[in-house]
Write an enzyme that holds these catalytic residues in place. Structure first.
Site, PDB file in Angstrom:
ATOM      1  N   LYS A  22      29.687  -7.266 -38.099  1.00 25.64           N
ATOM      2  CA  LYS A  22      28.558  -7.967 -37.464  1.00 25.64           C
ATOM      3  C   LYS A  22      28.562  -9.449 -37.839  1.00 25.64           C
ATOM      4  CE  LYS A  22      24.129  -6.716 -38.499  1.00 25.64           C
ATOM      5  NZ  LYS A  22      23.293  -7.866 -38.901  1.00 25.64           N
ATOM      6  N   SER A  23      28.730  -9.754 -39.108  1.00 21.07           N
ATOM      7  CA  SER A  23      28.680 -11.166 -39.534  1.00 21.07           C
ATOM      8  C   SER A  23      29.764 -11.978 -38.841  1.00 21.07           C
ATOM      9  CB  SER A  23      28.922 -11.274 -41.042  1.00 21.07           C
ATOM     10  OG  SER A  23      27.836 -10.766 -41.751  1.00 21.07           O
ATOM     11  N   GLY A  95      18.351 -11.894 -38.196  1.00 22.51           N
ATOM     12  CA  GLY A  95      18.208 -13.039 -39.097  1.00 22.51           C
ATOM     13  C   GLY A  95      19.426 -13.951 -39.054  1.00 22.51           C
ATOM     14  N   ASP A 316      23.931  -5.990 -48.590  1.00 23.12           N
ATOM     15  CA  ASP A 316      23.428  -5.155 -47.485  1.00 23.12           C
ATOM     16  C   ASP A 316      23.589  -3.660 -47.759  1.00 23.12           C
ATOM     17  OD1 ASP A 316      22.671  -7.357 -46.068  1.00 23.12           O
ATOM     18  OD2 ASP A 316      24.469  -7.445 -44.831  1.00 23.12           O
ATOM     19  N   ARG A 347      13.349  -3.767 -48.672  1.00 28.40           N
ATOM     20  CA  ARG A 347      14.200  -2.591 -48.932  1.00 28.40           C
ATOM     21  C   ARG A 347      13.920  -1.942 -50.279  1.00 28.40           C
ATOM     22  NH1 ARG A 347      19.702  -4.707 -45.881  1.00 28.40           N
ATOM     23  NH2 ARG A 347      18.941  -4.089 -43.818  1.00 28.40           N
ATOM     24  N   ARG A 388      19.598  -0.156 -41.681  1.00 29.07           N
ATOM     25  CA  ARG A 388      20.361   0.344 -42.834  1.00 29.07           C
ATOM     26  C   ARG A 388      19.577   1.416 -43.598  1.00 29.07           C
ATOM     27  NH1 ARG A 388      24.706  -2.852 -42.091  1.00 29.07           N
ATOM     28  NH2 ARG A 388      24.340  -5.087 -41.847  1.00 29.07           N
TER      29      ARG A 388
HETATM   30  C1  S3P Z   1      24.695 -12.386 -43.515  1.00 31.85           C
HETATM   31  C2  S3P Z   1      24.314 -12.760 -44.762  1.00 31.85           C
HETATM   32  C3  S3P Z   1      23.428 -11.959 -45.624  1.00 31.85           C
HETATM   33  C4  S3P Z   1      23.331 -10.523 -45.131  1.00 31.85           C
HETATM   34  C5  S3P Z   1      23.123 -10.452 -43.654  1.00 31.85           C
HETATM   35  C6  S3P Z   1      24.269 -11.107 -42.915  1.00 31.85           C
HETATM   36  C7  S3P Z   1      25.572 -13.284 -42.735  1.00 31.85           C
HETATM   37  O1  S3P Z   1      22.129 -12.517 -45.607  1.00 31.85           O
HETATM   38  O2  S3P Z   1      22.293  -9.860 -45.797  1.00 31.85           O
HETATM   39  O3  S3P Z   1      23.008  -9.113 -43.234  1.00 31.85           O
HETATM   40  O4  S3P Z   1      26.142 -12.856 -41.730  1.00 31.85           O
HETATM   41  O5  S3P Z   1      25.697 -14.448 -43.140  1.00 31.85           O
HETATM   42  P1  S3P Z   1      21.716 -13.720 -46.610  1.00 31.85           P
HETATM   43  O6  S3P Z   1      22.449 -14.907 -46.197  1.00 31.85           O
HETATM   44  O7  S3P Z   1      20.230 -13.868 -46.403  1.00 31.85           O
HETATM   45  O8  S3P Z   1      22.054 -13.222 -47.975  1.00 31.85           O
END
Ligand code: S3P
Length: 431
Positions: A22-23, A95, A316, A347, A388
């Site tokens: 996903k990232s 997010g 995560d 969480r 999750r």
């Molecule tokens: C992500 C970074 C993480 C992770 C999120 C995806 C990303 O968040 O928890 O699911 O793709 O850069 P944080 O940057 O808030 O730690």
């Protein structure tokens, strides 16, 4: 889906194919959209969160061809080619979309509003908006520093040197993207190591970065050139199957070619500390990212104190790790993880409530949790819309003594739209 009902018992077996990361999929779409020329992305995750990113760029004039599922083509409009969207951009639950996109919009000289669902509307945005304002961006957010965000055109951004107050790849990446639009150098340092997918992917688009320790520097004004990207599979989605195989009897699974970036594979280190039988083989690279075959067998797990330095690389995976802790002998303690309260749900409290409903002894702290392994019963759990949490409790049924009904589990499609088919064919008894 009203409620996800999973019958207890069973085991997990076979070769399990996990969808794209996903990232990395978000980043591939975003970088491709502001690149010059065509970007082709193979193995892109087509989940609700990534679709939110795709729709956002479409609404700003970027043509993205998604007809060939997972093999998408982005006709980049260049760094300064985005158009103001006609309507507010809705990023759903995502997010990552919001925190990275606002970094791009800060410098794109357009007018846009960003909003999200009830969960995203509660998530902290001050951590990205405040350094972007220091660079000269004109961004409004609510008094609680949450969405919606309104970005207005700014003629000039200036690079800054910034130490992030939280270890966050989203903040780091949002600032790097804004740094491309800024005059001078943007320097970001972190008190730890967040995932480094942006640092690995930006050079594929021709961007030069200097990395030393936990600091990244980038010169403003560099343009991205479209390229071809292969997205590895998502270790965060694979983690639920690692959990399931470790806690259930007569299980043995193989997860082929999973993303094995060291800023992401903390879950494997933590499960191994808990005595999980995990083997990592065939290490390779795919699209600038390490990948590996991971096999997991039924294990006798033991409780551990989770080392604080492993938290960022497993950030995560704690819903899955907490279920492992509930199935382990002894007590597992996690401290120093206040960030978990700011994810798609809180969480710490949502997992604690669910575990208690299944008869597990749990104590919570502002920055963590302690879980005493024991006999898990069936029962009712509220996933509070958090993908999750829902997937972690689905796997808990492999060890529970009764059926588990999970409310508000719809969120699963934000990251793993094929979870039900994949989990059922591996052996999970989803009704
Ligand atoms: C992500 C970074 C993480 C992770 C999120 C995806 C990303 O968040 O928890 O699911 O793709 O850069 P944080 O940057 O808030 O730690």
């Amino acid at each position: 889906m009203e409620e996800l009902v999973v019958l207890n018992g069973g085991s997990l077996n076979g070769v399990i194919e996990i969808p794209g990361d996903k990232s990395i999929s978000h980043r591939a779409v975003m970088f491709g959209a502001i690149a010059d020329g065509l970007t082709r992305v193979r193995g892109c995750l087509m989940s609700e969160d990534v679709l939110a990113t795709i729709e956002a760029f479409r609404s700003m004039g970027v043509a993205i061809d998604t007809r060939d599922q997972g093999h998408i083509k982005i006709s980049g409009v260049g760094l300064h080619g985005l158009k103001s969207p006609a309507r507010p951009i809705n990023l759903g639950n995502s997010g990552t979309s919001m925190r990275l996109l606002v970094g791009i919009l800060a410098g794109a000289n357009i007018d846009a509003s960003l909003e999200g669902d009830a969960s995203l509307s509660l998530r902290p945005m001050g951590r990205i908006v405040s350094p972007l304002r220091q660079m000269g961006a004109d961004i409004e957010m609510s008094v609680n520093e949450t969405p919606p965000l309104r970005v207005r055109p700014t003629r000039k951004l200036t690079g800054i040197s910034y130490s992030t107050p939280v270890i966050s790849a989203q903040v780091k990446s949002g600032l790097l993207l804004a740094g491309l639009y800024a005059e001078g150098v943007t320097r970001i340092s972190e008190n730890g190591r967040s995932r480094d997918h942006s640092e690995r992917l930006l050079p594929k688009f021709g961007i030069k970065l200097d990395i030393s320790g936990n600091e990244v520097r980038l010169d403003g004004g560099q343009r991205l050139a479209g390229c071809d990207i292969a997205v590895p599979t998502d270790i965060s989605s694979a983690a639920f199957f690692m959990l399931g195989a470790a806690i259930s009897p007569a299980s043995e699974i193989l997860l082929p070619q999973v993303g094995f970036n060291e800023t992401r594979n903390g879950v494997i280190e933590i499960l191994r500390l808990m005595n999980a039988d995990i083997e990592v083989r065939q290490k390779d690279t795919s699209g600038g990212e390490p990948v590996a075959d991971i096999s997991v067998k039924t294990s006798n797990l033991s409780g551990v104190n989770i080392p604080v330095e492993l938290i960022p690389a497993a950030i995560d995976e704690f819903p899955a790790i907490f279920i492992a802790a509930a199935c382990a002998d002894g007590v597992t303690v996690l401290r120093g993880a206040e960030e978990l309260r700011h994810k798609e749900s809180d969480r710490i409290s949502v997992m604690a409530d669910g575990l208690r409903n299944l008869g597990i002894k749990v104590e919570t702290y502002p920055d963590g949790i302690s879980i005493t392994g024991g006999n898990m019963t069936g029962g009712f759990v509220d996933a509070c819309g958090d993908h999750r949490v829902a997937m972690a409790f689905s796997m808990a049924t492999l060890k529970a003594s009764g059926t588990v009904s999970i409310k508000n589990a719809d969120g699963i499609s934000t990251s793993f739209p094929t979870f039900f088919e994949v989990a059922k064919s591996a052996g999970l008894r989803i009704k």
